[in-house]
Scaffold this active site. Structure first.
Site, PDB file in Angstrom:
ATOM      1  N   ASP A  30     122.838 149.216 104.984  1.00  0.00           N
ATOM      2  CA  ASP A  30     122.565 147.875 104.486  1.00  0.00           C
ATOM      3  C   ASP A  30     123.666 147.528 103.481  1.00  0.00           C
ATOM      4  O   ASP A  30     123.997 148.323 102.593  1.00  0.00           O
ATOM      5  CB  ASP A  30     121.195 147.833 103.801  1.00  0.00           C
ATOM      6  CG  ASP A  30     120.766 146.418 103.458  1.00  0.00           C
ATOM      7  OD1 ASP A  30     119.740 145.981 103.968  1.00  0.00           O
ATOM      8  OD2 ASP A  30     121.468 145.743 102.665  1.00  0.00           O
ATOM      9  N   ILE A  31     124.222 146.344 103.652  1.00  0.00           N
ATOM     10  CA  ILE A  31     125.375 145.939 102.851  1.00  0.00           C
ATOM     11  C   ILE A  31     125.053 145.884 101.346  1.00  0.00           C
ATOM     12  O   ILE A  31     125.931 146.101 100.524  1.00  0.00           O
ATOM     13  CB  ILE A  31     125.946 144.581 103.386  1.00  0.00           C
ATOM     14  CG1 ILE A  31     127.402 144.416 103.009  1.00  0.00           C
ATOM     15  CG2 ILE A  31     125.103 143.408 102.962  1.00  0.00           C
ATOM     16  CD1 ILE A  31     128.344 145.335 103.745  1.00  0.00           C
ATOM     17  N   ASN A  87     109.923 144.409 106.677  1.00  0.00           N
ATOM     18  CA  ASN A  87     109.468 143.070 106.282  1.00  0.00           C
ATOM     19  C   ASN A  87     109.291 142.189 107.516  1.00  0.00           C
ATOM     20  O   ASN A  87     110.145 142.188 108.404  1.00  0.00           O
ATOM     21  CB  ASN A  87     110.495 142.431 105.342  1.00  0.00           C
ATOM     22  CG  ASN A  87     110.681 143.232 104.060  1.00  0.00           C
ATOM     23  OD1 ASN A  87     109.739 143.852 103.578  1.00  0.00           O
ATOM     24  ND2 ASN A  87     111.880 143.229 103.517  1.00  0.00           N
ATOM     25  N   GLN A  94     111.313 138.842 104.893  1.00  0.00           N
ATOM     26  CA  GLN A  94     112.243 139.041 106.013  1.00  0.00           C
ATOM     27  C   GLN A  94     113.305 137.959 105.939  1.00  0.00           C
ATOM     28  O   GLN A  94     112.978 136.767 105.848  1.00  0.00           O
ATOM     29  CB  GLN A  94     111.505 138.980 107.365  1.00  0.00           C
ATOM     30  CG  GLN A  94     112.428 139.304 108.532  1.00  0.00           C
ATOM     31  CD  GLN A  94     111.715 139.384 109.886  1.00  0.00           C
ATOM     32  OE1 GLN A  94     110.544 139.020 110.000  1.00  0.00           O
ATOM     33  NE2 GLN A  94     112.433 139.836 110.895  1.00  0.00           N
ATOM     34  N   HIS A 100     113.924 145.172 111.789  1.00  0.00           N
ATOM     35  CA  HIS A 100     114.676 146.300 111.241  1.00  0.00           C
ATOM     36  C   HIS A 100     113.811 147.069 110.263  1.00  0.00           C
ATOM     37  O   HIS A 100     112.924 146.513 109.627  1.00  0.00           O
ATOM     38  CB  HIS A 100     115.947 145.810 110.537  1.00  0.00           C
ATOM     39  CG  HIS A 100     115.694 144.701 109.565  1.00  0.00           C
ATOM     40  ND1 HIS A 100     115.546 143.392 109.963  1.00  0.00           N
ATOM     41  CD2 HIS A 100     115.508 144.711 108.235  1.00  0.00           C
ATOM     42  CE1 HIS A 100     115.307 142.629 108.905  1.00  0.00           C
ATOM     43  NE2 HIS A 100     115.265 143.406 107.847  1.00  0.00           N
ATOM     44  N   HIS A 102     113.981 149.375 106.897  1.00  0.00           N
ATOM     45  CA  HIS A 102     114.806 149.822 105.767  1.00  0.00           C
ATOM     46  C   HIS A 102     114.435 151.265 105.427  1.00  0.00           C
ATOM     47  O   HIS A 102     113.251 151.590 105.289  1.00  0.00           O
ATOM     48  CB  HIS A 102     114.489 149.010 104.503  1.00  0.00           C
ATOM     49  CG  HIS A 102     114.877 147.570 104.539  1.00  0.00           C
ATOM     50  ND1 HIS A 102     116.035 147.097 103.968  1.00  0.00           N
ATOM     51  CD2 HIS A 102     114.232 146.480 105.029  1.00  0.00           C
ATOM     52  CE1 HIS A 102     116.092 145.773 104.103  1.00  0.00           C
ATOM     53  NE2 HIS A 102     115.001 145.375 104.749  1.00  0.00           N
TER      54      HIS A 102
END
Ligand code: AMP
Ligand code: ZN
Length: 142
Positions: A30-31, A87, A94, A100, A102
């Site tokens: 995740d960025i 989420n 979300q 996705h 996490h």
């Protein structure tokens, strides 16, 4: 799906820091790196959220979670815990509408992650709890 950022990542149309890939899933950093090693696991097939999964794909995706979790743990042995968050829909935070999961490693009480679980037990009688459970039970798909 056109215009889906995670489909584009899966298709290598936009770059990502890939950590795992097979025929069903793609996992990448995740960025925002809420904590070091924060990873997203996504189905390669476009699924908007949890409500859209076919059972087979759900099984395939969720079966990969421990695999990626163990890899993060081995990579960062100083990690002391791991939150797994999924989420669904805007109200529930979300922001990318390709499902996705996490994986957020935890390194200590002061790392940059928190979650609040309210305790509203006093608001419900046992009859109300029974009624809530019954309502959901009736809707569980056979
Ligand atoms: P959510 O808010 O649960 O929908 O999570 C979406 C996550 O996707 C956020 O934590 C973003 O930081 C992350 N994200 C969005 N775009 C990218 C990208 N291009 N590469 C990696 N992570 C991204
Ligand atoms: Zn998509």
């Amino acid at each position: 799906m056109t215009d889906c950022i995670f489909c584009k990542i899966v298709d290598q149309e936009i770059p990502s820091y890939k950590v795992y890939e097979d025929d069903k899933v793609y996992a990448f950093l995740d960025i925002t790196q809420v904590t070091k090693g924060h990873t997203l696991l996504v189905p390669k097939e476009h699924v908007t959220d949890i409500f859209e999964y076919e059972p087979t794909l759900a099984g395939e995706v969720f079966a990969r979670v421990p695999k990626v979790a163990r890899a993060i743990e081995k990579a960062f042995p100083e990690m002391q815990g791991l939150n797994i968050i999924n989420n669904n829909k805007e109200l529930a935070y979300q922001s990318v509408f390709h499902s996705h999961i996490h994986l957020i490693p935890r390194y200590g009480k002061s790392d940059d992650f928190s979650i609040h679980f309210g305790n509203n037990q006093a608001m419900y009688s046992s009859e109300e709890m029974q009624e809530i459970a019954k309502k959901i039970k009736r809707q569980v798909e056979k």
